[in-house]
Design an enzyme around this catalytic site. Sequence first.
Site, PDB file in Angstrom:
ATOM      1  N   ASP A 139       0.840  -1.191   0.000  1.00 30.30           N
ATOM      2  CA  ASP A 139       0.000   0.000   0.000  1.00 30.30           C
ATOM      3  C   ASP A 139       0.882   1.252   0.000  1.00 30.30           C
ATOM      4  O   ASP A 139       1.910   1.293   0.679  1.00 30.30           O
ATOM      5  CB  ASP A 139      -0.871  -0.029   1.265  1.00 30.30           C
ATOM      6  CG  ASP A 139      -1.809   1.152   1.377  1.00 30.30           C
ATOM      7  OD1 ASP A 139      -2.683   1.276   0.516  1.00 30.30           O
ATOM      8  OD2 ASP A 139      -1.662   1.935   2.334  1.00 30.30           O
ATOM      9  N   GLU A 143       1.298  -0.417  -5.003  1.00 28.48           N
ATOM     10  CA  GLU A 143       0.375   0.642  -5.412  1.00 28.48           C
ATOM     11  C   GLU A 143       1.179   1.913  -5.697  1.00 28.48           C
ATOM     12  O   GLU A 143       1.782   2.488  -4.801  1.00 28.48           O
ATOM     13  CB  GLU A 143      -0.635   0.933  -4.298  1.00 28.48           C
ATOM     14  CG  GLU A 143      -1.624   2.020  -4.689  1.00 28.48           C
ATOM     15  CD  GLU A 143      -2.254   2.735  -3.497  1.00 28.48           C
ATOM     16  OE1 GLU A 143      -3.380   3.214  -3.643  1.00 28.48           O
ATOM     17  OE2 GLU A 143      -1.616   2.848  -2.426  1.00 28.48           O
TER      18      GLU A 143
HETATM   19  C1  GLC Z   1      -3.838   3.457  -0.283  1.00 28.44           C
HETATM   20  C2  GLC Z   1      -5.161   2.746  -0.282  1.00 28.44           C
HETATM   21  C3  GLC Z   1      -6.225   3.714   0.149  1.00 28.44           C
HETATM   22  C4  GLC Z   1      -5.887   4.269   1.508  1.00 28.44           C
HETATM   23  C5  GLC Z   1      -4.470   4.819   1.552  1.00 28.44           C
HETATM   24  C6  GLC Z   1      -4.018   5.074   2.946  1.00 28.44           C
HETATM   25  O1  GLC Z   1      -3.821   4.480  -1.211  1.00 28.44           O
HETATM   26  O2  GLC Z   1      -5.427   2.200  -1.535  1.00 28.44           O
HETATM   27  O3  GLC Z   1      -7.485   3.116   0.163  1.00 28.44           O
HETATM   28  O4  GLC Z   1      -6.783   5.299   1.815  1.00 28.44           O
HETATM   29  O5  GLC Z   1      -3.553   3.933   0.998  1.00 28.44           O
HETATM   30  O6  GLC Z   1      -3.768   3.881   3.621  1.00 28.44           O
END
Ligand code: GLC
Length: 429
Positions: A166, A230
């Site tokens: 993440d 991500e």
């Molecule tokens: C990532 C996740 C998102 C979340 C963020 C903070 O971007 O995909 O849903 O709000 O991290 O953890």
Amino acid sequence: SKLDYLQWLGVNAVWLSPCYPSPLKELGYDVSDYVNIEPRFGSLAAFDRLVNEAHQRDLHVILDWVGNHTSAQHRWFRDSRSSRSNPGRNWYLWRDPKPDGSAPNNWVSVFGGSVWQWDAATQQYYLHTFLDSQPDLNWREPGVRAAMFDSLKFWLDRGVDGFRLDAAPLFFKDPEFRDNPVNPDYKPGELPDGQLLPVHTRNQPGLHELFADLRAFVDRWPGGRVLLGEFYTPIEELVTFYGTRAPELHLPLNLTLTYSSWEPGVIGRIIAQYQGRVAGRGWPTTTLDTHDQERIVVRAGLTQARVAALLLLTQRGTPTIYYGDEVGMRGVDIPAMQAVDPQGRRTGRNRDPTRTPMQWSSDIYAGFSTVEPWLPVGADRGNANVASQSRDAGSLLTLYRRLLELREAGPVLREGLHEPLAAGPALVA
Ligand code: GLC
């Protein structure tokens, strides 16, 4: 109970959004214990059973690994904030105020306001990229590294097949915490952190080395485990996370299409640029939707959902499907004022509409639940549901299934060369 469906659909792996113990202030992206399951979602025994049943169906299970920040309720943070002399103080990013008492720099939280939260008891600020109840970890602290690697080991030993990292490019911050420059192209309505250019907050020194170490670490487990990441970064930066000196992530997710306008010219350019840059470096990925963006049906319209399926499932590499897209779920328009999503309440960009219950049937709660779920069920559940569409040879679901079958049937779609063709402004070819 739905694994047979996933197998029938033809997917190979499931990514679960965070299911660790959490106060759920950010819907699970605020983890208070990395090595357990949130009781509201189940138990470790239930999780083990899930992995086991998935594996029996040749389905891989991928967990969301939230490494940038923890919940403020995590024991690590409670220790860290208890006093300046606590051995865990340095596990998070604590800074003195400026001489006038103000925050250490100008960095803006993704959810708005300063990233710095004043702690009156210990007279310092701590850094939070997201909510103030999500303090950022200090990845330059060896204890953090060891504890977080241990959490990976815990799940790898239980048979987990991989992790989605993440907020992957954010783990390290500028060691000098310099101000970020103003972004001249910021448009109102974009997430607040976009007001500044992430010069000192994204892709900072240490990140590539960490990814290389993570890769070497997971590669020690047998059976081929996978690291996804991500990334909201430009494509030329994205492809560096496959690794240049040493292998890094197997699949840095290409999320460009999740927020680009649905126009042939735009899509065609992105795909050509991306496939061109990935070639020879790593294995491509394609994603149209995530839990953070508007669904494709909302962005492109229901009639384009079939075109979107065709585009997604004919790209070279690994496509990822967001649950419900295969039946054309539209979600529910939920005003930001009523949002469960803290981002929605704070910034107006509400992600609840994208996160409504999966529509298995046309029942009142769409076969998702027997009691009222915490987000409303789509009004389109009469047709946008698995039960109806699985019986219909002309449905969107049938198209998804047939395309996935076609990908499995031979290597051309998965591995074939990608050659963009000029086909006029209305087509991507
Ligand atoms: C990532 C996740 C998102 C979340 C963020 C903070 O971007 O995909 O849903 O709000 O991290 O953890």
